[in-house]
Scaffold this active site. Structure first.
Site, PDB file in Angstrom:
ATOM      1  N   ASP A   1      -4.931  -9.594  13.216  1.00  0.00           N
ATOM      2  CA  ASP A   1      -5.082  -8.174  13.568  1.00  0.00           C
ATOM      3  C   ASP A   1      -4.143  -7.840  14.736  1.00  0.00           C
ATOM      4  O   ASP A   1      -4.363  -8.276  15.874  1.00  0.00           O
ATOM      5  CB  ASP A   1      -6.545  -7.921  13.957  1.00  0.00           C
ATOM      6  CG  ASP A   1      -6.820  -6.442  14.136  1.00  0.00           C
ATOM      7  OD1 ASP A   1      -5.968  -5.742  14.710  1.00  0.00           O
ATOM      8  OD2 ASP A   1      -7.896  -5.990  13.682  1.00  0.00           O
TER       9      ASP A   1
ATOM     10  N   ASN B   1       0.845  -1.198   0.000  1.00  0.00           N
ATOM     11  CA  ASN B   1       0.000   0.000   0.000  1.00  0.00           C
ATOM     12  C   ASN B   1       0.880   1.247   0.000  1.00  0.00           C
ATOM     13  O   ASN B   1       2.100   1.156  -0.032  1.00  0.00           O
ATOM     14  CB  ASN B   1      -0.947  -0.027   1.205  1.00  0.00           C
ATOM     15  CG  ASN B   1      -0.192  -0.099   2.501  1.00  0.00           C
ATOM     16  OD1 ASN B   1       0.540   0.808   2.853  1.00  0.00           O
ATOM     17  ND2 ASN B   1      -0.345  -1.222   3.217  1.00  0.00           N
TER      18      ASN B   1
END
Ligand SMILES: Cc1cc2nc3c(=O)[nH]c(=O)nc-3n(C[C@H](O)[C@H](O)[C@H](O)COP(=O)(O)O)c2cc1C
Length: 397
Positions: A306, A210
């Site tokens: 996560d 990203n």
């Protein structure tokens, strides 16, 4: 409490019988978080070995103004610039006279003259020497020049005399150095920050990633270091140079970042999850480069762990701060994240705006807790980092 976290201290050791206590002073300064470099005068080297000071300070001992090799690397001017404070302990009557008269004929006096940082001296000598008119006059001159004097103690001396002139206790000397620096609510606190973009390999050449640059995380790291915190950085792909006062750990994938955070989270006071961690990784990384073909290529992706949620679930959890990079329903999504992950605050930024967020040098954020929502207006990431750390200190410490 006195703290020397992230502070560079030069310890000058001069020719007093009390120089044998210098390794203990090094240790006490290190206990408060300082990085210590030692300058040993010729007189000092008669009472303590360079090796003892090198081993305790974990740095080369500087002892010669005329060393050509050293002048090429960390010479006297670099040393003077490196220091946040210079402590001379013990300080001999001779060194006191040198400093008071502005002499620069050895390394220690030259570094003192070339430096604009606070100077502290801890005199140690025979009581008669200490009481002498010359020493007292020199000390008065040094006080006028803003040198801080750490008063000697009274008592039985090495020479058998009784009186004032014994070196102050190493622990008290270190504390007095710590006291000259302003402490903040984060002084001495341990902070772990993740930053940058994770990289998920597809094959040996290609990857999924990203646009995160690591600029925001780096600004937060600078702000924490400025506030006296001990910072650990776990970073993925970044395009910034990180502050070397932090402990720096480099990782690639979301899985590696998860593991590194879990390995380093024990004992941390604050966790700031600023990295843009991939939510998915490739199920299988191809061993060889995938050959180009006209057929549609389907990649099977699996969900990554996560990191923020995992840290929030720890029984001994640090204060947890997350980042939410949103493009729509900003506040609602950020509030859900705050609740679902169980973190203490979320810093929300709008990544749909092309003037802010990823790669940009500026940002505008909302600092969200269960009770409060504080808007931090558009500003450079550096200033924003300071503001976030200021709010975090006020809200939680
Ligand atoms: C055995 C001995 C002990 C000494 N102890 C001290 C002392 O405690 N304090 C002091 O100011 N000078 C003391 N001196 C004198 C200094 O070592 C001497 O003045 C020296 O030149 C100091 O050098 P410097 O200031 O460059 O380190 C002592 C000298 C000897 C021989």
């Amino acid at each position: 409490m006195a703290s020397l976290t992230n502070k560079n201290i030069i310890l000058g050791v001069s020719g007093s019988i009390a120089a044998y206590k210098a390794p203990d002073i090094v240790r006490r300064l290190q206990d408060l978080g300082a990085e210590v470099r030692v300058i040993l005068t010729q007189g000092g080297s008669q009472f303590i070995t360079e090796l003892s000071l090198q081993v305790t300070s974990r740095n080369k001992v500087h002892d010669n103004l005329w060393d050509k090799e050293v002048e090429l690397s960390m010479g006297h001017i670099e040393l003077a610039k490196w220091a946040d404070a210079i402590l001379i302990a013990p300080t001999s009557a001779n060194t006191i006279a040198n400093l008071a008269s502005g002499k620069a004929d050895d390394l220690l006096s030259s570094v003192v003259l070339a430096s604009d940082c606070p100077i502290l001296i801890a005199p140690a000598m025979n009581q008669q020497m200490y009481a002498s008119a010359s020493v007292q006059a020199n000390l008065k001159t040094l006080t006028k020049h803003q040198t801080l004097i750490i008063a000697p103690e009274s008592g039985k001396q090495a020479c058998g005399d009784i009186g004032e002139g014994r070196l102050a206790q190493p622990i008290d000397i270190a504390k007095q150095v710590g006291n000259i620096f302003q402490t903040t609510k984060l002084s001495g606190k341990k902070v772990l920050i993740t930053l940058g973009a994770t990289i998920e390999a597809i094959d040996p050449v290609r990857y999924l990633s990203n646009h995160s640059s690591g600029k925001m995380g780096s600004a937060l790291s600078d702000a924490c270091i400025e506030a006296g915190a001990q910072v650990t950085l776990v970073h993925g792909n970044i395009s910034v140079i990180l502050n070397q006062k932090a402990q720096i750990i480099s990782v690639m994938s979301a899985r590696e970042m998860y593991q590194s955070v879990m390995d380093n989270i024990a004992g941390q006071d604050i966790f700031i999850a600023c990295a843009a961690v991939s939510d998915y990784s490739t199920k299988n990384i191809e061993k060889n480069k995938i050959k180009k073909s006209e057929k549609t290529l389907i990649l099977e992706l699996t969900f990554t762990k996560d990191i923020l949620q995992a840290v929030c679930k720890l029984t001994q959890k640090p204060l947890c701060i997350g980042f939410a990079a949103e493009t729509q329903n900003l506040v609602e999504n950020a509030q859900n994240k705050l609740k679902n992950k169980g973190c203490d605050a979320i810093i929300l930024n709008d990544v749909s705006r092309c003037d802010l967020g990823f790669k940009s040098d500026e940002n505008e954020v909302l600092f969200l807790t269960q009770e409060n929502s504080i808007k931090i207006e558009k500003n450079s990431k550096q200033k924003l980092g300071r503001k976030i750390i200021e709010i975090l200190s006020e809200q939680f410490f």
